[in-house]
Scaffold this active site. Sequence first.
Site, PDB file in Angstrom:
ATOM      1  N   SER A  99      -7.369  -2.786   6.165  1.00 49.49           N
ATOM      2  CA  SER A  99      -6.647  -2.367   7.371  1.00 49.49           C
ATOM      3  C   SER A  99      -6.108  -0.940   7.256  1.00 49.49           C
ATOM      4  O   SER A  99      -5.465  -0.447   8.195  1.00 49.49           O
ATOM      5  CB  SER A  99      -5.465  -3.315   7.636  1.00 49.49           C
TER       6      SER A  99
ATOM      7  N   THR B  25       0.873  -1.161   0.000  1.00 47.16           N
ATOM      8  CA  THR B  25       0.000   0.000   0.000  1.00 47.16           C
ATOM      9  C   THR B  25       0.919   1.222   0.000  1.00 47.16           C
ATOM     10  O   THR B  25       2.124   1.083   0.125  1.00 47.16           O
ATOM     11  CB  THR B  25      -0.899  -0.071   1.253  1.00 47.16           C
TER      12      THR B  25
ATOM     13  N   THR C 118      -4.018   2.058  -2.512  1.00 52.24           N
ATOM     14  CA  THR C 118      -3.366   0.773  -2.763  1.00 52.24           C
ATOM     15  C   THR C 118      -3.917   0.059  -3.982  1.00 52.24           C
ATOM     16  O   THR C 118      -5.024   0.343  -4.445  1.00 52.24           O
ATOM     17  CB  THR C 118      -3.552  -0.141  -1.528  1.00 52.24           C
TER      18      THR C 118
END
Length: 556
Positions: free
Chosen positions: A436, A364, A382
């Site tokens: 995340s 990312t 990303t």
Amino acid sequence: MNKVLSIVTILVFVNCNYQEDKSIKAAVVSARIEASNIGIEVIAKGGNAFDAMIATDLALSVCYPNAGNLAGGGFLVYRTSDGSFGSLDYREKAPSLSSRDMYLDSEGNVIEGISTLGGLAIGVPGTIAGLFEVHEKFGTLPWNELIQPAIDLATNGYVVTKKQSNSFKNKKEEFIKVNGENTFYAKNYDEGDIIINLPLANTLKLIQQNGKAGFYKGINAQRLTKRVKNAGGIITEEDLKNYSPVWRDPVQFQYKELTITSMGPPSSGGVCLGQMLQMIEPFDIKKYGHNSVESIQLMVEAERRTYADRSEYLGDPDFVNIPQSELMDSTYLTNRMKSFNWDNASLSSDINPGKVIINESEETTHYSIIDKEGNAVSVTTTLNGSYGSKVYVEDGGYFLNNEMDDFSSKPGVPNMFGLLGSEANSILPGKRMLSSMTPTIVDKNKKLYMILGTPGGSTIITSVFQTILNAYEFDMGMQESVNSARFHHQWMPDVIILEPKQFDSDLISNLNNKGYNIEERLSRIIGRVDAIMIDDNGIITTGADPRGDDSSSTLR
């Protein structure tokens, strides 16, 4: 020469990791000096942090192709100079032809590799739609001026770094496997080489001339969907046309005198960060010392419990009901830590998701921006895996994502980074996959204090967690906070990952004696944090992670 690029006399470009100067008025910290320079040039011209975001993001799509992107997605968290907060979700979506069991064989087992490599791994891209959404709401400079520096960069070329050369070479076989031996990145690119990408420049010109439709409709949409189909994927032109980003309320919570604002679902970052910080708040972590046995033990136990909850409850809020307020309730979090024992490690097998009334890649990229007026932007974007699905649109000059792996291919089966998921993150057409990514902004006593985030897949949340504590609890400067050695625990597998050669043998032995499983063979670089700090006197300092080619540029 473009007007933006001509403004050099009032800028200070520093290709390094640290700057401290009372005269700094604005800063951009990103994965590449070219992108940071372009972002700060936009601010120098009179643009704001949101204008700089757009220019920086597009520049990264050129010079950082393993994660910078046109065909990925991301999250923005912002704080305006008047103290207003918000966030934008431009995460990718599952194609309309996708289905819950699309990665399972006839016996219900996950088919290895198809959610990570090739056409079926690709989600409907959100990046360009997200940038246009930001420009429409906050932009001050014309779109065509913000995209021109990226066009120039693709046309004139950028210099390959040593780390980037290694990255290209490590993925070369996969590039050829997916795209053929004549693909753009099939050749060896050595340190110091110049990469010119004219097909990408032409795609950027289409977007410059036709706006969002230059990517989501017309010739680019045809190229993209044709390439996806040839690679075995299912994205249609209708999927592209129907994509739209969503403005969402960010997650906001208190930690002592800090107000922390981060990304909410479908990112797990804000909820998990809030859980971890509030779980450790009753303990005086400062007295234990930085990266001591006690502080690591406390943080690992918070991480363990948070990732267990992540696996069970978090997903796309447009499709599932997420008990967010319950997950972040102080009584609930206190009860979660009652089983914590200083003498012995908890066992992840004993830590179930709490009762209330992920494999992401390292690749990312994050950037942080503050402008002259004090507007703050924290963005993580990303393709998921390094160079995404490895599927390359040759006549467009860009890679396509492999974000579909961030869904739970089968509940209870880990994705490529070992993260588990439940039905909340199962695949449905039009659904956004759990992430995340944790773009974060921190206020201290109601004043802007930090802007930060990082790549790192499942380690993103724990890297942001540790960086905030490094600065606030352990009194480190911004660059020292970023540089500091990191560790990671994610519930399953029940292992503490330590960065290599950063922790002494006595500390490791002490943790082992308490029952913590540390497998040094799993040691690896964790995260690449790019951050900005504004101290109590209003002095701006930056932290660009030396683990990558990350660099900061400032305006004085």
